[in-house]
Structure formats: structure tokens, C-alpha cells
Design a protein around this motif. Sequence first.
Motif, short mmCIF file in Angstrom:
data_model
loop_
_atom_site.label_atom_id
_atom_site.label_comp_id
_atom_site.label_asym_id
_atom_site.label_seq_id
_atom_site.Cartn_x
_atom_site.Cartn_y
_atom_site.Cartn_z
N LEU A 530 0.96 -1.41 -0.08
CA LEU A 530 0.10 0.11 0.03
C LEU A 530 0.50 1.24 0.03
O LEU A 530 0.54 2.58 -0.29
CB LEU A 530 -0.50 0.13 1.35
CG LEU A 530 -2.11 -0.42 1.46
CD1 LEU A 530 -3.05 -0.97 2.46
CD2 LEU A 530 -3.28 -0.60 0.23
N TYR A 531 2.70 0.86 0.89
CA TYR A 531 2.61 2.04 1.07
C TYR A 531 3.59 2.42 -0.57
O TYR A 531 3.57 3.96 -0.85
CB TYR A 531 4.08 2.19 1.83
CG TYR A 531 5.09 3.52 1.78
CD1 TYR A 531 4.05 3.99 3.48
CD2 TYR A 531 5.95 3.54 1.84
CE1 TYR A 531 5.29 5.41 3.56
CE2 TYR A 531 6.78 4.76 1.86
CZ TYR A 531 6.60 5.25 2.33
OH TYR A 531 7.23 6.47 2.84
N LEU A 536 -1.40 6.13 1.67
CA LEU A 536 -0.99 5.94 2.72
C LEU A 536 -1.87 6.21 4.01
O LEU A 536 -1.76 5.76 4.84
CB LEU A 536 -0.13 7.79 2.62
CG LEU A 536 0.95 7.41 2.25
CD1 LEU A 536 1.53 8.67 2.08
CD2 LEU A 536 1.77 6.53 2.30
N GLY A 537 -3.70 6.54 3.46
CA GLY A 537 -4.01 6.43 3.96
C GLY A 537 -4.66 4.99 4.22
O GLY A 537 -4.33 4.71 5.87
N ARG A 538 -4.94 4.24 3.57
CA ARG A 538 -5.03 2.73 3.71
C ARG A 538 -3.64 2.74 4.85
O ARG A 538 -3.68 1.37 5.39
CB ARG A 538 -5.84 2.06 2.30
CG ARG A 538 -5.55 -0.05 2.99
CD ARG A 538 -6.83 0.43 3.73
NE ARG A 538 -7.84 -0.83 3.35
CZ ARG A 538 -8.34 -1.79 4.35
NH1 ARG A 538 -8.73 -0.67 5.22
NH2 ARG A 538 -8.38 -2.94 4.35
N PHE A 539 -2.73 2.32 4.26
CA PHE A 539 -1.54 2.21 4.72
C PHE A 539 -1.86 2.74 6.20
O PHE A 539 -1.02 1.54 7.30
CB PHE A 539 -0.09 3.02 4.40
CG PHE A 539 0.91 2.73 4.80
CD1 PHE A 539 1.40 1.77 5.14
CD2 PHE A 539 1.88 3.70 5.85
CE1 PHE A 539 2.69 1.44 5.58
CE2 PHE A 539 2.60 3.63 6.53
CZ PHE A 539 3.02 2.45 6.93
N ALA A 540 -1.79 3.68 6.43
CA ALA A 540 -1.98 4.22 8.37
C ALA A 540 -3.58 3.57 8.78
O ALA A 540 -3.09 2.76 10.08
CB ALA A 540 -2.44 5.65 8.35
N ASN A 560 6.36 1.93 11.24
CA ASN A 560 6.59 3.52 11.99
C ASN A 560 7.31 3.77 11.83
O ASN A 560 7.03 5.40 11.76
CB ASN A 560 6.63 2.78 13.64
CG ASN A 560 5.33 1.81 13.73
OD1 ASN A 560 5.06 1.43 13.86
ND2 ASN A 560 6.58 1.39 15.15
N SER A 561 8.62 3.61 10.86
CA SER A 561 9.64 4.71 10.51
C SER A 561 8.89 5.18 9.68
O SER A 561 9.39 6.89 9.06
CB SER A 561 10.54 4.41 10.51
OG SER A 561 11.17 3.02 9.37
N LEU A 562 8.13 5.22 8.26
CA LEU A 562 7.75 5.38 7.42
C LEU A 562 7.09 6.25 7.44
O LEU A 562 5.98 7.68 6.63
CB LEU A 562 6.66 4.29 6.40
CG LEU A 562 7.85 2.73 6.21
CD1 LEU A 562 6.95 2.09 5.26
CD2 LEU A 562 8.71 3.51 5.32
N LEU A 563 6.43 6.47 8.41
CA LEU A 563 4.44 7.56 8.84
C LEU A 563 5.83 8.78 9.36
O LEU A 563 5.31 10.04 10.06
CB LEU A 563 3.89 7.13 10.11
CG LEU A 563 2.87 6.06 9.46
CD1 LEU A 563 1.52 5.43 10.45
CD2 LEU A 563 2.19 7.15 8.22
N ILE A 564 6.80 8.41 10.37
CA ILE A 564 7.76 9.92 10.54
C ILE A 564 8.35 10.71 10.18
O ILE A 564 8.91 10.61 8.82
CB ILE A 564 8.70 9.43 11.25
CG1 ILE A 564 8.87 8.30 12.33
CG2 ILE A 564 9.07 10.54 12.06
CD1 ILE A 564 9.77 7.91 13.29
#
Length: 572
Positions: A530-531, A536-540, A560-564
Motif C-alpha cells: 500500500l505504501y 498512505l491513508g489505507r497504509f495508516a 512505524n518509521s515510514l510514518l515519521i
Amino acid sequence: MRQINGQNSTSTIKQYSSTLLLMGSMLCSTHLLATTTATAYNANNYNAIQQTMLAEFALAYADTATALHNYTVLAIKSNSTTVKQRALNVALEQHDFKAALDIATHWVVQEPSDVPALFYLAHIALQAHEYELAAESIDKILSHDPSADLEKILAGIAPESKEDQTVLVDALQNSQAKDNPSILVIIAALEAQTGQFEQALATINRALKKRPNASNFILMKANLLSALGDEEQTRKWYSKASRQHKSNLEIRLAEVKYLIKVNDSMLALEKLEKILQKWPKAEEALFIAGLTSIDLKQYERAERYLVELRNSSQYQNDAYYYLALNAERKGHYETAKAYYRLVDGSLYAVSRQNLINIYTEQQRLNDALRFLTQERVNYPQHASFLYQAQAEILKKMGNKRAAIGLLEEAIQHLSDDPELIYAEVLLLDPFVQRDRLDQLLTLLLDLEPNHPAYLNAYAYTLALQNRRLDEARDYAERALEMAPDQASIMDTLGFVAYLQNDFSTAAKVLEQAYLLNDSVSIGVRYARALYMQGDLGRFAQILKQLQQKHPNDPQLAPLNSLLIPPPMPKSS
């Protein structure tokens, strides 16, 4: 009245070996020759023997057309019942219902009062969808023997299409014997097959008025009441039938089975005790009583029933298995192991696995290994299972190298056993032992090229090694065609597509896998796809689900690091 075996279904028509048939034909010919002059030569008899031999040789060499032709000619010209039966068998084995119908029709023409021949004709007419001929044949059977047992004549060949069922019911209802109880029970069975349970019940009630003591009629009514969901009436009918037929073991056992089915095991056991008072050696009753007692946790009673079956030709292995299970539930583990060792047949593997589980609970894995080694000597036919069980124990003991070595030894002895090969595949390191894996996976697909688990194993191994990805994808797609609902195969296909940068396909397939199996490994792959796809919305959302279900799993840290967000540059 002459009886026949197996006129009711193709699988039960008596089969004759080639040797017996040839001997029978020769003896028949010898008898005929003896009635002529000593010097006469009966060419017809010789030709019959010759044609029979040629037909059997043709069958041996898979020339079924020649065999069927010869036997059809023989059956039409010969008066031998043995030859006609063999000809019918060959025709039915080849699903040539036209030839079978010709043979049976000529048989009836030659012997119009032969009830077995009429049975064959009725049976084959049903298979050939000649329902009027079938009904006519049934009429003739009943005219010769009004009490003939016809209700099983449809066994295994009842019409499947609703149209054919309707045609057959109409033919039977318009026959001269439409009120015969055997005809009525056939009609009732056909009505039930089409879901007309109320009508079928009415029909079987008509049959019961004429034959109130027929066990199969009584049981059919019980089954129809049960199919209608009327538990109260079903119970009442079984109870009434059991009271009225106290000496009918079949009916009384049927009532017990129904009570167990509706979870009234205590009442079932009470009735079983009464049955066993009348029939103390009834093996099926003893077996059901033993199992029911185990379910009710009445272990001493269960043992009392099951020990009676230790010498039973039918129930011996089952009795040993459930005696072991019974002892295990009582905590008598040594007794349980002793009984498990006696089990053979279809319960062999599960009994030995239960025995291994006891050794494992007792922390005696070395004893288990020694036991299984001896088992390979005692039961060489189960060697594959035993090798795999030993390898699994070695793996539990942390000795994977020894497990692999044992499986390699096993494969040397049983080189064409795919389960052994697959067991070693699962133990090998895809990076360290790549060549051995390639060798074994290639061998697996040579042995069973369309086995979904083996295709998936090869695809996943190549994906882990990130090589030959087109080949890996082909294997995964083929595996998914064979097993379309397997999450593990979808996971592999998604993994391969991801490595090929086909993120759209990867996300789609991994989503389906995640819906079937929300394991952390599949979830992580789905989230990564997904990322990379940019969703990104579905990924989260998926990451949040994974964090809630697997809060401390280290596989989530990279996600987790992909969201920072990246740090903002400092102003000068």
C-alpha cells in the motif's frame, strides 16, 4: 426364486476374474460336448471359448473396444448367464450404456421370466435415462415376485437433473404397480431428493400402510421427519418404532444415533444399555456405547464396552484407539501408550502422533526417537510418516542438522515419496542450502507438477532469494488456480509481485490474503505494498490494526518509521 447380488448398482454387480470366466466357459463347453457323440466337434463352443479369450486378452492390453464387441456378440448369442454378466460388467465399466442396454434387453428376450435379468435391465435402463423401459421392467419384476426388494435399485444412479427425476416419477406413477410399496418408496426417495419432503412423507406413509414392519420404510420416514426439522415428531416416531420392534436391532440403533445427533447422549446411553442387555455381543452397539461414554466422561463404563471389541475383526483398531484415548483422559498415560502401540490401519498415524505427544509432555523425546526407530522395523509400510515424525522431534530438540540428515537418509530409501522431500524442503535454509533446495523442489514438481503446496514452496523460496521472479510468479499463479482460497499462496503471489514492482497487483492479492489470515507477516507485506502504491491513508489504517493486534512485534518497527515525517531543516 433365484436371487442375484448387485443388480442394484454398477459397483455391486458381481465381478468375475478372467481366470474364473475362462474356466467357467471351458467347463460349460466340456459339459455340452459330453452330451454329443464322442467324436463330434462343436465349433460353436470352441468359437465361444476363443472369443472369450480374445476379449480378455484385449482387456488386458486396454483394447476395450474389441473386448466390448466380442462380449456383446457372445452375450447376445450365448445362453450362459456367466458370459452375459461379464459382458454387462465390461460395458458398464466402459460407461457404454447403449451396449449394456442391448445385452440386458436380449437377455430378457431370451429369458422373459428371469427376474435377475429384469433387475439388470431396470437398473441399466435407469442409467441410460430410459425411464419408461425401467418402469416396464419393474412392472414385470413385480408380476413375477410381488415382494421383490426394489427400493435400492436407484442406488448410485438416481437421476440428477430435476427434469429426469420428474420423468421417472411420472413413469413410475403411471405404471401398473404404482401402488406397490417398493414403487412407492422409490417415488418417495425421488421426491425427497428434489426437496419435496412433505410429499415424500405422504408417499412413504402410503407404503407403510402396506408394509408397516419394513425397516427401511420406517427409517425413511424418520429421516424425512428429521429433514423437515420436526425433532419432536422424529423422537416420537423413533420411540414408537423401537417399542413396536423391540427385536429389530437396526431400528433401535438408528434411534440411538439420532439421539446422539441431537445431543441427547445420556438418553442414548440408557437405550444402548437396554440394547446390550438383549444383544450383549452387538459390536456396533458396544462401539457407540464406548464412544458415548467417553463423551459423557464416564471412563470406566467406556472401558467396559470397548474391551469387548479387542478381538473384533471390524472394530479392533478403533477399540484400541479409543481405549488409549480413554486411558489418556483418565491420566493413565502408560496404559494409553500401551493401547496406542496396538493400533494399526487407518488410525495408525494419529495413534502414534498421540503417543509422541505423551512422550513430549513427559519430556522423554529421546525415548520417543527410540520408539519410532523400532516402529520403522515393525511397520515398514509407515516408514515415511515415522521418518517425518522423528525429524520433527529432532527439530523440537534444536537439532535441525540431524533432522535434515535423517530425512536425506529416508529419501535415499524412498526417493519417490513427495512428503519426505517436502519435509526436508521446509527445514532447509533458502540462502545457505540453495542448491539442495533447487534439487529437491525440482524433484517435487517432477513427481507432482500440479500440487499447490509444492508450487507455492518453490515460488516462495525463489522470492526469498529474489531470483527467477518470472518463474516464481508462474508457480504461484498455478498454485492459486489449484487452491484459490489459500492465504499462504496469495501471500506468496503478492510477495513476488511486490519484488517485481507490480505494487497494484501485490496490494490487491495481499488484501485478499489478509482478509483470510490477519497474521503479522501478511499484514506487513500488505502495508508495504500500500505504501509503495501511494495509498498512505489505507497504509495508516492497516498499520494501526497491526499495532493493536501485535503491539510488541518487531516486524512493525520499519513500518512505524515510514510514518515519521523527515526533520525540518533549521533556519539560519
